[in-house]
Enzyme design. Structure first.
Site, PDB file in Angstrom:
ATOM      1  CG  MET A   1      30.935 -69.564  34.561  1.00 57.90           C
ATOM      2  SD  MET A   1      29.656 -67.933  35.570  1.00 57.90           S
ATOM      3  CE  MET A   1      28.799 -68.084  34.487  1.00 57.90           C
TER       4      MET A   1
ATOM      5  CG  MET B   1      30.869 -63.840  25.568  1.00 56.36           C
ATOM      6  SD  MET B   1      28.888 -64.371  26.470  1.00 56.36           S
ATOM      7  CE  MET B   1      28.768 -63.906  27.791  1.00 56.36           C
TER       8      MET B   1
HETATM    9  C1  DX5 Z   1      27.391 -64.703  31.091  1.00 52.85           C
HETATM   10  C2  DX5 Z   1      26.816 -65.355  31.060  1.00 52.85           C
HETATM   11  C3  DX5 Z   1      24.982 -65.391  30.126  1.00 52.85           C
HETATM   12  C4  DX5 Z   1      24.236 -64.479  31.079  1.00 52.85           C
HETATM   13  C5  DX5 Z   1      23.383 -63.962  30.198  1.00 52.85           C
HETATM   14  O1  DX5 Z   1      29.103 -65.121  31.527  1.00 52.85           O
HETATM   15  O2  DX5 Z   1      27.566 -66.298  30.166  1.00 52.85           O
HETATM   16  O3  DX5 Z   1      24.984 -66.445  30.237  1.00 52.85           O
HETATM   17  O4  DX5 Z   1      24.201 -65.629  32.447  1.00 52.85           O
HETATM   18  O5  DX5 Z   1      22.396 -62.978  31.246  1.00 52.85           O
HETATM   19  P1  DX5 Z   1      21.780 -61.287  31.426  1.00 52.85           P
HETATM   20  O6  DX5 Z   1      21.010 -61.599  30.492  1.00 52.85           O
HETATM   21  O7  DX5 Z   1      21.908 -61.675  32.932  1.00 52.85           O
HETATM   22  O8  DX5 Z   1      23.048 -61.508  30.733  1.00 52.85           O
HETATM   23 ZN    ZN Z   2      25.823 -67.587  28.861  1.00 52.66          ZN
END
Ligand code: DX5
Ligand code: ZN
Length: 214
Positions: free
Chosen positions: A34, A135
């Protein structure tokens, strides 16, 4: 079911142990990159990816939540990352050329979208991308609640992929746990990302294996 646990939820003071645990239980290791601009959060960068790569015995699966994702394909491939995904929202009309750039580096290319982007936005890349990353929470933070509409989105994409005669992987990311994993499989997901449900479990290795058995 293939499982790609996200180390975003791991204890960074014991990252080596987390990688060892995943080497023995998981299919891939999911790396959430990120930039504080595409998403309102910063996770970790390439020195961490490099350290994980040195220890990893399973494939690395990097999820770029950044603007200009193409800037980072080269370094990720050089570090041995075999699966690289970027967001269609960040790539726009360059999506196809980004897929080609990842392929030229010898990695598998994935196109990701957030929950508010129409699923049909991915259809032009069926047969080009190796996998799609749906997502099931808004990108940016671990530990959010699974958005149930994601099941219909996965199913719609799976149907379209099938109609066109392809067999691409569909990876689902965000709030995945044992309560929704079977429904995700039924909808057509082939790879589950799980952060909190693995690393907040009293037995993370067992949590990975339970997701694999779904
Ligand atoms: C969110 C990420 C996910 C996150 C998943 O922006 O892309 O990969 O780390 O974590 P959980 O399973 O805790 O939602
Ligand atoms: Zn991710």
């Amino acid at each position: 079911m293939k499982v790609s646990p996200s180390i975003l939820a791991a204890d960074f003071l014991n990252l080596g142990e987390a990688v060892d645990m995943l080497n023995a239980s998981a299919d891939f290791i999911h790396l959430d990159i990120m930039d504080g601009e595409f998403v309102p959060n910063i996770s970790y960068g390439f020195p961490v990816v490099e350290a994980v790569a040195r220890r990893a015995a399973v494939g690395l699966d990097a999820h770029l939540m950044t603007v200009h994702p193409d800037r980072w394909f080269g370094i990720l491939a050089e570090l041995g990352v075999g699966m690289i995904s970027f967001h269609q929202e960040a790539a726009g009309r360059k999506t196809s050329s980004y897929i080609a750039a990842i392929h030229a580096l010898g990695a598998r290319a994935g196109v990701a979208i957030d929950p508010d982007v129409p699923i049909s936005r991915l259809f032009p890349y069926i047969g080009k991308a190796d996998f799609f990353l749906i997502m099931s929470v808004f990108a940016g933070f671990g530990g959010q609640k699974f958005i149930y509409d994601s099941l219909d989105r996965v199913e719609a994409l799976r149907n379209e992929i099938g109609k066109r005669g392809f067999d691409s992987d569909i990876e689902v990311d965000g709030g995945v746990d044992l309560s929704n994993a079977a429904a995700l499989k039924e909808a057509g997901a082939t790879v589950l990302v799980a952060g909190s449900s693995v690393f907040r479990s009293p037995d993370p290795a067992a949590a990975v294996l339970a997701l694999k058995k779904v």
